[in-house]
Design a protein around this motif. Structure first.
Motif, PDB file in Angstrom:
ATOM      1  N   GLN A 155       0.845  -1.199   0.000  1.00 54.74           N
ATOM      2  CA  GLN A 155       0.000   0.000   0.000  1.00 54.74           C
ATOM      3  C   GLN A 155       0.878   1.245   0.000  1.00 54.74           C
ATOM      4  O   GLN A 155       2.092   1.146   0.030  1.00 54.74           O
TER       5      GLN A 155
ATOM      6  N   VAL B  96      -9.094   1.385   0.136  1.00 54.68           N
ATOM      7  CA  VAL B  96      -8.872   2.824   0.065  1.00 54.68           C
ATOM      8  C   VAL B  96      -9.415   3.389   1.365  1.00 54.68           C
ATOM      9  O   VAL B  96     -10.564   3.100   1.734  1.00 54.68           O
TER      10      VAL B  96
ATOM     11  N   GLU C  46     -12.935   3.362   5.645  1.00 59.28           N
ATOM     12  CA  GLU C  46     -12.117   2.405   4.909  1.00 59.28           C
ATOM     13  C   GLU C  46     -13.052   1.634   3.988  1.00 59.28           C
ATOM     14  O   GLU C  46     -14.075   1.117   4.432  1.00 59.28           O
TER      15      GLU C  46
ATOM     16  N   HIS D 281      -5.094  10.192   2.970  1.00 58.00           N
ATOM     17  CA  HIS D 281      -5.609   8.874   2.625  1.00 58.00           C
ATOM     18  C   HIS D 281      -4.466   7.907   2.315  1.00 58.00           C
ATOM     19  O   HIS D 281      -3.313   8.310   2.222  1.00 58.00           O
ATOM     20  N   TRP D 282      -4.818   6.643   2.164  1.00 61.02           N
ATOM     21  CA  TRP D 282      -3.893   5.624   1.664  1.00 61.02           C
ATOM     22  C   TRP D 282      -4.702   4.626   0.864  1.00 61.02           C
ATOM     23  O   TRP D 282      -5.920   4.552   0.986  1.00 61.02           O
ATOM     24  N   HIS D 283      -4.010   3.861   0.011  1.00 58.97           N
ATOM     25  CA  HIS D 283      -4.675   2.844  -0.791  1.00 58.97           C
ATOM     26  C   HIS D 283      -3.669   1.777  -1.159  1.00 58.97           C
ATOM     27  O   HIS D 283      -2.467   2.019  -1.196  1.00 58.97           O
TER      28      HIS D 283
ATOM     29  N   HIS E 285      -4.491  -0.211 -10.138  1.00 60.67           N
ATOM     30  CA  HIS E 285      -5.455   0.841 -10.446  1.00 60.67           C
ATOM     31  C   HIS E 285      -4.833   1.887 -11.349  1.00 60.67           C
ATOM     32  O   HIS E 285      -3.613   2.056 -11.378  1.00 60.67           O
TER      33      HIS E 285
ATOM     34  N   THR F 206      -4.475   5.752 -11.836  1.00 61.15           N
ATOM     35  CA  THR F 206      -4.588   6.964 -11.048  1.00 61.15           C
ATOM     36  C   THR F 206      -4.535   8.163 -11.994  1.00 61.15           C
ATOM     37  O   THR F 206      -3.712   8.208 -12.913  1.00 61.15           O
TER      38      THR F 206
END
Length: 124
Positions: free
Chosen positions: A56, A77, A83, A100-102, A112, A114
């Motif tokens: 992540q 995400v 979450e 945030h984090w993903h 993904h 982006t």
């Protein structure tokens, strides 16, 4: 006009990300495939980001909105209050300045696309 075949775009290793506190999903290994590289558009940057199992980003924010389009696997995400588990076909809008984090789930990989504004910066 420019057409990009993602399968032909080189994988560029990304430096390590600092795991979020309590993360037990594994080491953080990611690659980026720039599909609209910096400077190619006056308005957008776009890349495919590939997360190995459990990898992540660590907490961060962007100076523009960030759009994430999940293309493979399953992941998470999160911001400071929610979450979400995401999978193929899900689209996430992260607002400018939102911490945030993903990344991938602890037992699987995720990829993904982006999309950010061309002048967007990221910070921790």
């Amino acid at each position: 006009m420019r057409v990009v075949r993602i399968a032909n775009v080189e994988h560029v290793p990304l430096g390590p990300a600092e795991p979020v506190p309590g993360w037990t999903g594994g080491e953080v290994h990611r690659t980026r495939q720039p599909i609209i590289p910096e400077g190619e558009s006056d308005f957008f940057n776009a890349s495919v980001v590939n997360f190995q199992t459990g990898a992540q980003t660590g907490w961060h924010r962007h100076s523009s909105d960030q759009i994430l389009v999940i293309t493979v696997g399953n992941g998470i995400v999160a911001n400071e209050t929610e979450e979400h588990h995401v999978g193929v076909g899900d689209v996430v809008q992260v607002k400018a300045g939102e911490n945030h984090w993903h990344g991938a789930s602890a037992n699987g990989y995720m990829g993904h696309i982006t999309i950010t504004a061309s002048d967007s910066t990221a910070s921790r």
